[in-house]
Design an enzyme around this catalytic site. Structure first.
Site, PDB file in Angstrom:
ATOM      1  N   THR A  74       1.198  -1.424  -0.207  1.00 31.31           N
ATOM      2  CA  THR A  74      -0.320  -0.233  -0.414  1.00 31.31           C
ATOM      3  C   THR A  74       1.012   1.437   0.160  1.00 31.31           C
ATOM      4  OG1 THR A  74      -1.757  -0.876   1.280  1.00 31.31           O
ATOM      5  CG2 THR A  74      -1.597   1.274   1.458  1.00 31.31           C
ATOM      6  N   GLN A 183       0.515  -8.745  -6.244  1.00 30.98           N
ATOM      7  CA  GLN A 183       0.284 -10.519  -6.765  1.00 30.98           C
ATOM      8  C   GLN A 183       0.542 -11.366  -7.474  1.00 30.98           C
ATOM      9  OE1 GLN A 183      -2.258 -11.977  -4.655  1.00 30.98           O
ATOM     10  NE2 GLN A 183      -3.073 -10.047  -4.112  1.00 30.98           N
ATOM     11  N   SER A 203       5.530  -6.639  -1.961  1.00 29.97           N
ATOM     12  CA  SER A 203       4.843  -6.371  -0.961  1.00 29.97           C
ATOM     13  C   SER A 203       4.976  -8.197   0.068  1.00 29.97           C
ATOM     14  CB  SER A 203       3.778  -6.733  -1.136  1.00 29.97           C
ATOM     15  OG  SER A 203       3.478  -6.861   0.281  1.00 29.97           O
ATOM     16  N   ALA A 204       5.621  -8.379   1.176  1.00 25.93           N
ATOM     17  CA  ALA A 204       7.166  -9.185   1.677  1.00 25.93           C
ATOM     18  C   ALA A 204       5.769 -10.419   1.623  1.00 25.93           C
ATOM     19  CB  ALA A 204       8.271  -9.318   2.615  1.00 25.93           C
ATOM     20  N   HIS A 205       4.089  -9.395   2.435  1.00 25.15           N
ATOM     21  CA  HIS A 205       3.575 -10.989   2.749  1.00 25.15           C
ATOM     22  C   HIS A 205       2.562 -11.624   1.953  1.00 25.15           C
ATOM     23  CE1 HIS A 205      -0.292  -8.649   3.414  1.00 25.15           C
ATOM     24  NE2 HIS A 205       0.209  -7.838   2.561  1.00 25.15           N
ATOM     25  N   THR A 241      14.175   4.844  10.474  1.00 29.30           N
ATOM     26  CA  THR A 241      14.428   3.911  10.832  1.00 29.30           C
ATOM     27  C   THR A 241      14.599   2.319  10.056  1.00 29.30           C
ATOM     28  OG1 THR A 241      14.753   4.569  12.471  1.00 29.30           O
ATOM     29  CG2 THR A 241      15.256   2.430  12.776  1.00 29.30           C
ATOM     30  N   CYS A 329      -8.962  -6.637   1.984  1.00 29.68           N
ATOM     31  CA  CYS A 329      -9.062  -4.569   2.791  1.00 29.68           C
ATOM     32  C   CYS A 329     -10.483  -4.557   2.917  1.00 29.68           C
ATOM     33  CB  CYS A 329      -8.293  -4.049   1.549  1.00 29.68           C
ATOM     34  SG  CYS A 329      -6.918  -4.305   1.586  1.00 29.68           S
TER      35      CYS A 329
END
Lengths: 383, 385
Positions: A74, A183, A203-205, A241, A329
């Site tokens: 996002t 995706q 996106s990693a997840h 950070t 979402c």
């Protein structure tokens, strides 16, 4: 105990144990702040550099400096759209954004927010097969068009989009192209050179990596205005950070995804084809939403006319099956799918479900889900 | 990490129990909190619990906690979000001269969007000049941002007094405080002070990097930075970093429970390190507030005649990790804007070391650190002659 079958991998995936192993040192002993001057800080810094190399390699980027780590897909989408458009307005390059009507909410809502800020936005609808035609994108382009954003694979139907053709058409006109590959990454080859895009979101997840990490590829020379300012991290393009463990996790996850892609997706293709043909054979009057072949190997979106999708989802859950009515979402809302609506099937939108398979899905799981589906659909149709 | 780590204001090690909670979350609650099925609901419940933990630690309600990816995002959301509620409205943004770069750079960026920006000066001890603040506030003031605890010198601001000063002149101004360095060290009572927005970060209190929160007092209007799936009550879209949030929740709960003891212990250890250095090096000087008035874990020590940066490297070789100032900008900054704002003599400005303590710090650590500081100083001074 009830059998549990997770068929919602497009919403999120479990973390790969090998990814967790790669992350743990950075949650435990290697905790230094990568901006610190001393040796420990520098060691963490080099882990970040290596992660950046890995991600760049995985998507065919020439220079690791083209990767900006973010906190999510996002955020990557927001940074791409807001970053490019606000910079273009500042420099007078233009104020027009073209997006497809089937984009993820993080693109559509951001386009809406930009429209509220005075930018011009055009939405390009897909055909009934869920594909956004390059010619239709081109018809929307004007002299003030700065950016075109079309996703690589749709999150609800899994339909693959002709991004390279769209990028080719835009290139000669000096228009930047962004693609949301959240995706698609890990499911189909993603290569920024082959796609010829200027910006690409990850996106990693969604690929067995951790939540809380994403990345934006930004082709060298692309003007982007930072949306988060502070300590100058990420080459002054995204302050804060660095989430070191998360970034290392993303890199490991995408690296593994590329390595295992061929074998893994072949299996997914077999399973989802089996699921599709079994459902069609045993449950009358079911339609596949989206393109039949141009689609992600593990995503099947089905319309069950005469069945309320929400009720079917709830009943599946009571039988241990986790599926989705569309994007996670929007799952909290009762809005019908904007993707199916844009494809011209508003009538199907409330009776459709998405089943998304993953690497732990077995043929047994598929059989179980088809059994449950058959019973539930029959019962719900009787009403 | 081997050696003596005295840079807790930059980041802290993740507490073992927090690592365990994160690990469990990765394996058990991997769902997407927005998914309505059982897997999603379990993840949502984990986030809800963490929200309650952070709310309790900060003294707010759970619906006033907006999770972000860190303190920097919280500061950006506070400033950009509050400033942009009036379209093309403009107005003045005020922040203290010693804010963190994520505040200073963000108000600078907002200047390009048509806001005017003024900095509130501080006195020699780093306290915000309330008389100057009163002069800067007027009917056009949109936003005031003053950090509760400064990250380089540990100066603690009287936020309630800041609020009173601002609101006497402009009752509608939005007031933000960056409490990233305060959480777990000093009590927080943001709504009693009267502020509207508070920034927090997990990795300064034994939580993971990549998570923070903005506390948003009910009724405060904000324009989100990130739009999409409308997570976090629409104020911050993006799939929640569930394990990170769970880690933050636990770290915040533990930090709040241990705060009094920790603050007392760190205050004592800090005094000890300063005394040990000053015994041997009478030139060493504490910059900023007197120790008794500063946050318990931070001290900025100036050693005239040597460069802080060189000291940091030398100490690092000896296994003692300190810094010259904010980690975020340690790489590029020549001189600290915080120290420069104090109006101290030039010879002190580049000679400063920030020493920051944390829960792992022991008596032995500070004693050895003091020894190494003295040794490094003497070596450098000798070399200079």
């Amino acid at each position: 105990m009830m059998r549990r079958v997770y068929m919602d991998h497009a919403a999120t995936t479990p973390l790969d144990p090998a990814v967790l192993d790669a992350m743990l040192p950075f949650l435990k002993s290697e905790f230094g702040n990568p901006s610190a001057l001393y040796a420990e800080g520098r060691r963490v810094r080099s882990a970040l550099d290596e992660a950046r190399d890995q991600v760049a390699r995985a998507i065919g980027a020439k220079d690791p400096g083209e990767i900006i780590f973010t906190a999510s897909g996002t955020e990557a989408n927001n940074l791409a759209l807001r970053g490019v458009l606000t910079e273009a307005r500042r420099s007078g390059a233009g104020d027009h954004l073209v997006v497809s009507g089937i984009e993820h909410q993080s693109v559509l809502e951001t386009a809406k927010a930009l429209a509220d800020e005075g930018f011009r936005v055009t939405y390009v609808p897909p055909g009934p097969d869920g594909i956004v035609a390059p010619q239709r994108v081109l018809q929307s382009v004007t002299s003030g068009t700065v950016l075109v954003s079309v996703m690589l694979a749709n999150n609800e139907t899994g339909t693959l989009q002709p991004v390279a053709a769209i990028a080719d058409a835009c290139k000669g006109r000096g228009i930047l192209v962004h693609t949301d590959a959240v995706q698609a990454a890990g499911q189909v080859p993603v290569d920024v050179e082959a796609l010829r895009v200027d910006l690409l979101s990850l996106s990693a997840h969604k690929l067995y990596g951790p939540k809380g990490t994403g990345a934006l590829y930004v082709r060298k020379g692309t003007s982007l205005r930072p949306q988060m300012t502070g300590g100058g991290q990420e080459l002054e393009r995204r302050a804060g950070t660095e989430n070191v463990a998360g970034i290392v996790g993303l890199a490991k996850a995408i690296d593994l995804a590329v390595q295992t892609m061929e074998e893994r997706t072949k299996r997914l293709r077999v399973l989802s084809d089996m699921f599709l043909s079994e459902v069609m054979r045993r449950i009358p009057d079911v339609t596949l939403n989206g393109h039949a072949t141009e689609r992600l190997p593990g995503v099947v979106n089905l319309a069950f006319p005469g069945v309320d999708g929400e009720s079917l989802l709830l009943n599946l859950d009571m039988h241990g099956v986790a599926a989705s009515t569309g994007s996670a979402c929007a799952a909290g809302s009762v809005e019908p799918s904007h993707v199916l609506t844009a494809m011209g099937f508003a009538d199907r939108a409330r009776s459709s479900l998405r089943f998304s398979f993953g690497r732990d899905t077995t043929a047994d799981d598929v059989e179980y889900v088809v059994d449950v589906l058959e019973r539930l659909v029959k019962r719900l149709r009787k009403g | 990490m081997q050696g003596i780590y005295l840079d807790h204001a930059a980041t802290t090690p993740v507490r073992p129990e927090v690592v365990a909670a994160i690990q469990e979350c990765f394996t058990v609650h991997f769902g997407n909190p927005s998914s309505p099925h059982a897997v999603g609901l379990a993840a949502e419940a984990a986030v809800r619990r963490a929200r309650e933990q952070v709310a309790a630690a900060a003294g707010v309600s759970r619906d006033e906690v907006v999770f972000t990816s860190g303190g920097t995002e919280a500061n950006n959301l506070a400033l950009r979000g509050a400033a942009r509620t009036v379209r093309r409205g403009g107005g003045t943004l005020l922040c203290s001269a010693i804010e963190h770069p994520s505040v200073l750079e963000t108000v600078r960026a907002l200047q390009d969007e048509g806001f005017s920006v003024r900095q509130i000066p501080v006195d020699r001890s780093g306290a915000v000049r309330l008389d100057q603040l009163a002069e800067l506030v007027d009917a056009n003031t949109r936003l005031v941002s003053v950090a509760y605890v400064n990250n380089e010198i540990g100066a603690v601001q009287d936020i309630a007094e800041v609020v009173r000063t601002v609101r006497q002149i402009n009752p509608d101004a939005v007031i933000h405080t960056d409490a990233v360095q305060a959480l777990g060290k000093l009590p927080l009572a943001p709504w009693a002070w009267g502020v509207d927005l508070v920034s927090l970060s997990a990795h300064k209190i034994g939580g993971p990097k990549g998570v923070g929160a903005l506390l948003v007092r009910r009724g405060t209007r904000l324009v989100p930075l990130l739009t999409g799936g409308e997570q976090e009550a629409g104020l911050r879209s993006g799939t929640e970093n569930v394990p990170g949030i769970v880690g933050f929740g636990l770290a915040a709960e533990l930090a709040a429970a241990e705060m009094d003891d920790l603050a007392r212990r760190l205050g004592r250890l800090r005094r000890r390190v300063v005394e040990l250095v000053q015994e041997r090096l009478p030139v060493a000087q504490v910059l900023g507030p007197p120790l008794a008035e500063a946050a318990p874990h931070i001290v900025n020590l100036a050693l005239p005649g040597v460069k802080g940066e060189v000291m940091v490297r030398l100490l690092s070789e000896a296994g003692v990790y300190v810094s010259t100032g904010s980690a975020c900008s340690a790489k590029k900054r020549v001189q600290s804007h915080v120290i420069a704002s104090l109006g101290v003599a030039d010879e002190l400005k580049e000679a400063s070391l920030r020493i920051s303590l944390g829960r792992e710090t022991t008596e032995e650590d500070v004693e050895r650190a003091a020894e190494e500081i003295v040794r490094a100083y003497e070596e450098l001074v000798q070399w200079r002659r």
